[in-house]
Design a protein around this motif. Sequence first.
Motif, PDB file in Angstrom:
ATOM      1  N   GLN A 199      -5.138  -4.059  -6.550  1.00 25.06           N
ATOM      2  CA  GLN A 199      -5.898  -4.943  -7.435  1.00 25.06           C
ATOM      3  C   GLN A 199      -6.741  -5.963  -6.675  1.00 25.06           C
ATOM      4  O   GLN A 199      -7.627  -6.600  -7.253  1.00 25.06           O
ATOM      5  CB  GLN A 199      -4.937  -5.653  -8.397  1.00 25.06           C
ATOM      6  N   LYS A 200      -6.466  -6.134  -5.393  1.00 23.73           N
ATOM      7  CA  LYS A 200      -7.274  -7.044  -4.573  1.00 23.73           C
ATOM      8  C   LYS A 200      -8.264  -6.279  -3.692  1.00 23.73           C
ATOM      9  O   LYS A 200      -8.851  -6.839  -2.777  1.00 23.73           O
ATOM     10  CB  LYS A 200      -6.359  -7.905  -3.698  1.00 23.73           C
ATOM     11  N   ASP A 201      -8.427  -4.983  -3.959  1.00 28.60           N
ATOM     12  CA  ASP A 201      -9.344  -4.105  -3.227  1.00 28.60           C
ATOM     13  C   ASP A 201      -8.940  -3.882  -1.779  1.00 28.60           C
ATOM     14  O   ASP A 201      -9.793  -3.622  -0.920  1.00 28.60           O
ATOM     15  CB  ASP A 201     -10.794  -4.607  -3.298  1.00 28.60           C
ATOM     16  N   PHE A 202      -7.651  -3.961  -1.490  1.00 29.66           N
ATOM     17  CA  PHE A 202      -7.154  -3.502  -0.200  1.00 29.66           C
ATOM     18  C   PHE A 202      -6.852  -2.012  -0.291  1.00 29.66           C
ATOM     19  O   PHE A 202      -6.302  -1.540  -1.294  1.00 29.66           O
ATOM     20  CB  PHE A 202      -5.890  -4.266   0.223  1.00 29.66           C
ATOM     21  N   ALA A 203      -7.227  -1.275   0.752  1.00 28.06           N
ATOM     22  CA  ALA A 203      -7.036   0.182   0.745  1.00 28.06           C
ATOM     23  C   ALA A 203      -5.560   0.535   0.735  1.00 28.06           C
ATOM     24  O   ALA A 203      -4.775  -0.005   1.515  1.00 28.06           O
ATOM     25  CB  ALA A 203      -7.719   0.797   1.956  1.00 28.06           C
ATOM     26  N   LEU A 204      -5.198   1.468  -0.145  1.00 32.48           N
ATOM     27  CA  LEU A 204      -3.846   2.024  -0.179  1.00 32.48           C
ATOM     28  C   LEU A 204      -3.770   3.339   0.579  1.00 32.48           C
ATOM     29  O   LEU A 204      -2.799   3.617   1.268  1.00 32.48           O
ATOM     30  CB  LEU A 204      -3.395   2.238  -1.627  1.00 32.48           C
ATOM     31  N   TYR A 205      -4.825   4.155   0.425  1.00 34.50           N
ATOM     32  CA  TYR A 205      -4.852   5.449   1.126  1.00 34.50           C
ATOM     33  C   TYR A 205      -6.259   6.034   1.078  1.00 34.50           C
ATOM     34  O   TYR A 205      -7.037   5.762   0.160  1.00 34.50           O
ATOM     35  CB  TYR A 205      -3.849   6.436   0.496  1.00 34.50           C
ATOM     36  N   PHE A 206      -6.567   6.825   2.090  1.00 31.63           N
ATOM     37  CA  PHE A 206      -7.809   7.595   2.168  1.00 31.63           C
ATOM     38  C   PHE A 206      -7.442   9.078   2.234  1.00 31.63           C
ATOM     39  O   PHE A 206      -6.461   9.449   2.892  1.00 31.63           O
ATOM     40  CB  PHE A 206      -8.594   7.258   3.439  1.00 31.63           C
ATOM     41  N   SER A 207      -8.245   9.925   1.596  1.00 31.94           N
ATOM     42  CA  SER A 207      -7.948  11.363   1.658  1.00 31.94           C
ATOM     43  C   SER A 207      -9.194  12.187   1.379  1.00 31.94           C
ATOM     44  O   SER A 207     -10.110  11.756   0.675  1.00 31.94           O
ATOM     45  CB  SER A 207      -6.868  11.738   0.634  1.00 31.94           C
ATOM     46  N   ARG A 208      -9.174  13.400   1.934  1.00 35.10           N
ATOM     47  CA  ARG A 208     -10.197  14.380   1.583  1.00 35.10           C
ATOM     48  C   ARG A 208      -9.873  15.054   0.250  1.00 35.10           C
ATOM     49  O   ARG A 208     -10.733  15.650  -0.380  1.00 35.10           O
ATOM     50  CB  ARG A 208     -10.310  15.438   2.693  1.00 35.10           C
ATOM     51  N   SER A 209      -8.620  14.957  -0.156  1.00 38.06           N
ATOM     52  CA  SER A 209      -8.190  15.507  -1.442  1.00 38.06           C
ATOM     53  C   SER A 209      -8.588  14.565  -2.574  1.00 38.06           C
ATOM     54  O   SER A 209      -9.017  13.429  -2.350  1.00 38.06           O
ATOM     55  CB  SER A 209      -6.670  15.691  -1.456  1.00 38.06           C
ATOM     56  N   VAL A 210      -8.410  15.035  -3.806  1.00 31.67           N
ATOM     57  CA  VAL A 210      -8.668  14.201  -4.974  1.00 31.67           C
ATOM     58  C   VAL A 210      -7.510  13.218  -5.124  1.00 31.67           C
ATOM     59  O   VAL A 210      -6.366  13.620  -5.347  1.00 31.67           O
ATOM     60  CB  VAL A 210      -8.791  15.074  -6.245  1.00 31.67           C
ATOM     61  N   ILE A 211      -7.802  11.941  -4.954  1.00 30.44           N
ATOM     62  CA  ILE A 211      -6.773  10.910  -5.166  1.00 30.44           C
ATOM     63  C   ILE A 211      -7.333   9.830  -6.080  1.00 30.44           C
ATOM     64  O   ILE A 211      -8.451   9.379  -5.890  1.00 30.44           O
ATOM     65  CB  ILE A 211      -6.273  10.287  -3.834  1.00 30.44           C
ATOM     66  N   PRO A 212      -6.572   9.418  -7.106  1.00 27.12           N
ATOM     67  CA  PRO A 212      -5.290   9.979  -7.510  1.00 27.12           C
ATOM     68  C   PRO A 212      -5.457  11.328  -8.210  1.00 27.12           C
ATOM     69  O   PRO A 212      -6.534  11.628  -8.727  1.00 27.12           O
ATOM     70  CB  PRO A 212      -4.749   8.930  -8.485  1.00 27.12           C
ATOM     71  N   TYR A 213      -4.382  12.110  -8.216  1.00 24.60           N
ATOM     72  CA  TYR A 213      -4.418  13.399  -8.910  1.00 24.60           C
ATOM     73  C   TYR A 213      -4.577  13.163 -10.416  1.00 24.60           C
ATOM     74  O   TYR A 213      -3.856  12.364 -11.000  1.00 24.60           O
ATOM     75  CB  TYR A 213      -3.121  14.175  -8.635  1.00 24.60           C
ATOM     76  N   PRO A 214      -5.526  13.850 -11.062  1.00 18.47           N
ATOM     77  CA  PRO A 214      -5.851  13.551 -12.466  1.00 18.47           C
ATOM     78  C   PRO A 214      -4.954  14.284 -13.468  1.00 18.47           C
ATOM     79  O   PRO A 214      -5.436  15.073 -14.293  1.00 18.47           O
ATOM     80  CB  PRO A 214      -7.303  14.024 -12.569  1.00 18.47           C
ATOM     81  N   ARG A 215      -3.660  14.044 -13.423  1.00 19.93           N
ATOM     82  CA  ARG A 215      -2.784  14.679 -14.401  1.00 19.93           C
ATOM     83  C   ARG A 215      -3.157  14.240 -15.823  1.00 19.93           C
ATOM     84  O   ARG A 215      -3.097  15.026 -16.758  1.00 19.93           O
ATOM     85  CB  ARG A 215      -1.322  14.334 -14.112  1.00 19.93           C
ATOM     86  N   ASP A 216      -3.543  12.976 -15.953  1.00 22.22           N
ATOM     87  CA  ASP A 216      -4.022  12.464 -17.236  1.00 22.22           C
ATOM     88  C   ASP A 216      -5.459  12.006 -17.044  1.00 22.22           C
ATOM     89  O   ASP A 216      -5.708  10.926 -16.514  1.00 22.22           O
ATOM     90  CB  ASP A 216      -3.139  11.315 -17.717  1.00 22.22           C
ATOM     91  N   LYS A 217      -6.398  12.837 -17.475  1.00 19.00           N
ATOM     92  CA  LYS A 217      -7.815  12.518 -17.270  1.00 19.00           C
ATOM     93  C   LYS A 217      -8.300  11.411 -18.205  1.00 19.00           C
ATOM     94  O   LYS A 217      -9.426  10.937 -18.067  1.00 19.00           O
ATOM     95  CB  LYS A 217      -8.668  13.766 -17.436  1.00 19.00           C
ATOM     96  N   GLU A 218      -7.475  11.015 -19.156  1.00 19.48           N
ATOM     97  CA  GLU A 218      -7.857   9.943 -20.075  1.00 19.48           C
ATOM     98  C   GLU A 218      -7.303   8.586 -19.620  1.00 19.48           C
ATOM     99  O   GLU A 218      -7.369   7.613 -20.355  1.00 19.48           O
ATOM    100  CB  GLU A 218      -7.323  10.258 -21.492  1.00 19.48           C
ATOM    101  N   ALA A 219      -6.758   8.521 -18.420  1.00 20.80           N
ATOM    102  CA  ALA A 219      -6.112   7.286 -17.959  1.00 20.80           C
ATOM    103  C   ALA A 219      -7.116   6.219 -17.528  1.00 20.80           C
ATOM    104  O   ALA A 219      -6.733   5.078 -17.267  1.00 20.80           O
ATOM    105  CB  ALA A 219      -5.167   7.601 -16.793  1.00 20.80           C
ATOM    106  N   GLY A 220      -8.384   6.580 -17.429  1.00 21.20           N
ATOM    107  CA  GLY A 220      -9.412   5.597 -17.072  1.00 21.20           C
ATOM    108  C   GLY A 220      -9.490   5.294 -15.585  1.00 21.20           C
ATOM    109  O   GLY A 220      -9.965   4.222 -15.198  1.00 21.20           O
ATOM    110  N   VAL A 221      -9.044   6.226 -14.760  1.00 17.16           N
ATOM    111  CA  VAL A 221      -9.082   6.023 -13.311  1.00 17.16           C
ATOM    112  C   VAL A 221     -10.518   6.087 -12.802  1.00 17.16           C
ATOM    113  O   VAL A 221     -11.308   6.929 -13.246  1.00 17.16           O
ATOM    114  CB  VAL A 221      -8.226   7.095 -12.600  1.00 17.16           C
ATOM    115  N   LYS A 222     -10.856   5.203 -11.879  1.00 14.28           N
ATOM    116  CA  LYS A 222     -12.141   5.265 -11.195  1.00 14.28           C
ATOM    117  C   LYS A 222     -11.939   5.918  -9.834  1.00 14.28           C
ATOM    118  O   LYS A 222     -10.950   5.655  -9.154  1.00 14.28           O
ATOM    119  CB  LYS A 222     -12.745   3.873 -11.017  1.00 14.28           C
ATOM    120  N   TYR A 223     -12.894   6.764  -9.453  1.00  8.91           N
ATOM    121  CA  TYR A 223     -12.844   7.417  -8.144  1.00  8.91           C
ATOM    122  C   TYR A 223     -13.871   6.770  -7.221  1.00  8.91           C
ATOM    123  O   TYR A 223     -15.004   6.504  -7.625  1.00  8.91           O
ATOM    124  CB  TYR A 223     -13.104   8.922  -8.284  1.00  8.91           C
ATOM    125  N   TYR A 224     -13.433   6.543  -5.982  1.00  2.00           N
ATOM    126  CA  TYR A 224     -14.297   5.891  -5.008  1.00  2.00           C
ATOM    127  C   TYR A 224     -14.455   6.749  -3.766  1.00  2.00           C
ATOM    128  O   TYR A 224     -13.477   7.263  -3.221  1.00  2.00           O
ATOM    129  CB  TYR A 224     -13.711   4.530  -4.594  1.00  2.00           C
TER     130      TYR A 224
END
Length: 243
Positions: free
Chosen positions: A149-174
Amino acid sequence: MKIIAVIPARYGSTRFPAKLMQDLGGKTVITRTYQAALETGLFDDVFVVTDSDLIYNEIVANGGKAIMSIKEHESGSDRIAEAIENLDVDIVVNVQGDEPFINKEPLAAVLEVFKSDVAHEIDLASVMMNITDWEDIENPNNVKVIVDQKDFALYFSRSVIPYPRDKEAGVKYYRHIGIYAFRKHALLDFYKLPMQSLEASEKLEQLRYLEYGKKIKMVLTSHAGIGIDTPEDLEKAKRLLES
């Protein structure tokens, strides 16, 4: 704070050998990048650090400052760390040698992070941009980052993160944009610490910082940058310069 820019410049490139010495509107790519970094007015000094006599001589012949690498290096961070170890500097910015059209705005935003970091909580800062096209999100060449929530990196990946099990969760991809600003001590720590399994698996050097507990502050931007990775990219760059 004393702030410098360092441009790591390898002569060899898997996809486009000698790309930094290619002509771009009467100047080489690396010379244009060096001069563009100077023209931002953000840095107390700008250096190119290289393993190539050709690149070294090119920069010096055009009035610039260059440093020859002593050792072989696997990453740009390693190359920069060796070069700045004995320099009097507080913040080091890694400028990509194959991006001659430097945009000042994200660089200034990254540096502002350190000016407001009174507690010295931040070890390094980098840049991300929002991506919404699913093809871009799935592309392993686009490195993704997730933040707290403070924009500190948690993880970097070439894969899709987070995995979109629930595509209606409102996740933003960066998507991670490869602009870095380091505190000198964090960069030297990186240089001395061995690679761990996450970095080895993903082939992403920024994971070494996370694996050793360093804090990476991410800054949101809308500027992706224009890199020259292929001969086709060079032709696009020439057209952009002409326009």
